[in-house]
Design an enzyme around this catalytic site. Structure first.
Site, short mmCIF file in Angstrom:
data_model
loop_
_atom_site.label_atom_id
_atom_site.label_comp_id
_atom_site.label_asym_id
_atom_site.label_seq_id
_atom_site.Cartn_x
_atom_site.Cartn_y
_atom_site.Cartn_z
N ASP A 184 0.82 -1.22 0.00
CA ASP A 184 0.00 0.00 0.00
C ASP A 184 0.85 1.26 0.00
OD1 ASP A 184 -2.13 -1.67 0.03
OD2 ASP A 184 -2.73 -1.26 2.11
N ALA A 185 1.97 1.23 0.73
CA ALA A 185 2.81 2.43 0.82
C ALA A 185 3.33 2.84 -0.57
CB ALA A 185 3.98 2.19 1.76
N GLU A 186 3.64 1.85 -1.39
CA GLU A 186 4.12 2.14 -2.75
C GLU A 186 2.97 2.69 -3.59
OE1 GLU A 186 6.79 2.50 -4.17
OE2 GLU A 186 6.40 2.26 -6.32
N ASP A 232 0.40 4.35 -2.46
CA ASP A 232 0.16 5.72 -1.97
C ASP A 232 1.20 6.69 -2.53
OD1 ASP A 232 -2.05 4.87 -0.56
OD2 ASP A 232 -1.00 4.67 1.35
N SER A 246 -14.49 7.27 -0.86
CA SER A 246 -13.23 6.89 -0.24
C SER A 246 -12.90 7.95 0.83
CB SER A 246 -12.17 6.83 -1.33
OG SER A 246 -10.95 6.45 -0.78
N LYS A 276 -8.69 2.86 11.62
CA LYS A 276 -8.96 2.60 10.19
C LYS A 276 -8.73 1.11 9.95
CE LYS A 276 -8.24 4.21 5.56
NZ LYS A 276 -7.79 2.94 4.93
N GLU A 318 -17.05 -1.97 8.03
CA GLU A 318 -15.93 -2.71 7.45
C GLU A 318 -16.07 -4.19 7.77
OE1 GLU A 318 -13.98 -0.78 5.74
OE2 GLU A 318 -11.97 -1.63 5.61
N LYS A 324 -13.32 12.12 11.97
CA LYS A 324 -14.54 12.64 11.32
C LYS A 324 -15.10 13.82 12.11
CE LYS A 324 -15.65 7.93 9.88
NZ LYS A 324 -16.47 6.74 10.05
#
Ligand code: NAD
Length: 332
Positions: free
Chosen positions: A33-35, A37, A82, A116, A174, A291
């Site tokens: 995920d870091a890549e 992002d 999202s 999250k 989720e 939020k």
């Protein structure tokens, strides 16, 4: 604008579309995920510097991936969006400043803070208190009908409890796999010589998007509710945290780490506390979601292309390594 910028943007878009296909359609990511992002940020920075090159079909403007045609489709009455990201304190305080300026308020805002969860978003519809439909987020407008699969998740209520049962209630949350369930699933698969899952997120997505709900029923899936979509026949409280309490009364499982705080200092303390306890939580998370609590403020703030202006995913530093994804076979 130079030709090379056009080419660069096109290449980044193509790269992200391929990552999205692997991740959302095949549940089989090709990079951490870091890549992902990092590439997304590169694209967004170029699009911001060259707004004439920003097209509505850019991955930076879209939510998720297309619904798989093997499932029937569900059109979301309220789009499932999202979240924008903040990667450090400066980006979070910039988010806070932007919303205070938009709302024309100088006092500290109330925020609902939630882990999250690293799973996938689903929408569950109840009519007169009975679960009648469940869907994935899909591309935000159209998702996959996974009703029978969601009914097999142990902590999803098939019927609402208590009073004030709404004529229609769409609950969003989720679906995820806790770490213990994930490890056991992989141990069993390994012992049988079957393919193992790369991480709990892929295990949850692959397990939920099965055509045979008997397979889903055997997977250790869990659900935590975190918002609502369509609501008819009942007046919900006018703040997010209080709405979650109402959902709890109706029998929905809620993440026990959810907190109501005031101002950025308290948000930072929450972020730090969850970050320090991350490894001891029963499930994987990749940050916290912050939020704006007041619903009237949420309405005033509204949305941009793919995310609400009133919430942000405040991500933790990356844990995973690129090597973790190499040489691992995935199972859908
Ligand atoms: P996101 O995961 O950054 O944020 C939105 C999602 O957060 C929601 O849809 C919901 O599922 C989830 N969520 C968890 N807890 C929540 C809570 N308490 N309240 C509200 N939402 C909550 O955005 P996204 O659009 O789902 O995915 C983008 C991210 O997915 C990327 O930043 C990247 O990390 C990952 N991704 C990775 C690849 C890859 O190839 N590795 C590809 C595509 C996406």
């Amino acid at each position: 604008m130079s030709e090379s910028v056009v080419k660069q943007i096109d290449a980044l878009k193509q790269q992200l579309e391929e990552y999205n296909y692997q991740y959302y359609v095949l549940d089989n990511p090709s990079v951490p995920d870091a890549e992902y992002d990092r590439v997304m940020r590169e694209l967004m920075a170029l699009e911001q510097a060259n707004p004439e090159l920003l097209s509505p079909d850019s991955p930076s403007q879209k939510v998720g991936g297309e619904a798989l045609s093997k499932f029937s489709q569900v059109t979301h009455k309220v789009p499932m969006l999202s979240l924008d990201n903040a990667f450090d304190e400066a980006e979070f305080t910039a988010f806070n400043r932007r919303i205070q300026e938009r709302l024309l308020v100088s006092e500290s805002l109330d925020f609902c803070c939630e882990p999250k969860l690293d799973g996938l978003a689903v929408s569950i519809l109840y009519k007169d208190g009975v679960l009648v439909q469940a869907a994935t987020r899909g591309d935000g407008q159209v998702g996959e009908n996974i009703t029978e699969n969601v009914k097999t998740i142990r902590n999803v209520p098939l019927r609402l409890r208590g009073d004030d049962i709404p004529a229609e209630l769409e609950v969003r949350g989720e679906v995820f796999m806790d770490t213990a369930g994930f490890e056991k699933l992989n141990e069993t698969a390994f012992a049988k010589g079957e393919k193992t899952f790369a991480n709990p997120r892929n295990a949850a997505a692959g397990s939920l998007r099965q055509l045979d709900s008997k397979i889903t029923a055997k997977r250790p899936l869990m659900f935590y509710a975190y918002s609502t979509g369509v609501v008819e026949g009942v007046e919900l409280p006018d703040a997010h945290f209080e709405q979650l309490s109402k959902l709890k009364d109706w029998g929905f499982p809620m993440c026990p780490e959810t907190r109501l705080v005031t101002g950025t200092t308290e948000v930072m303390a929450y972020y730090q506390d969850i970050l320090e306890r991350r490894a001891s939580l029963a499930y994987e998370i990749d940050g916290v979601v912050i939020k704006v609590n007041r619903k009237d403020y949420q309405q005033q703030l509204g949305f941009v292309a793919r995310a609400p202006r009133w919430a942000i995913a405040f991500k933790f530093p990356a844990q995973e390594e690129i090597t973790q994804l190499l040489d691992v076979e995935f199972q859908v």
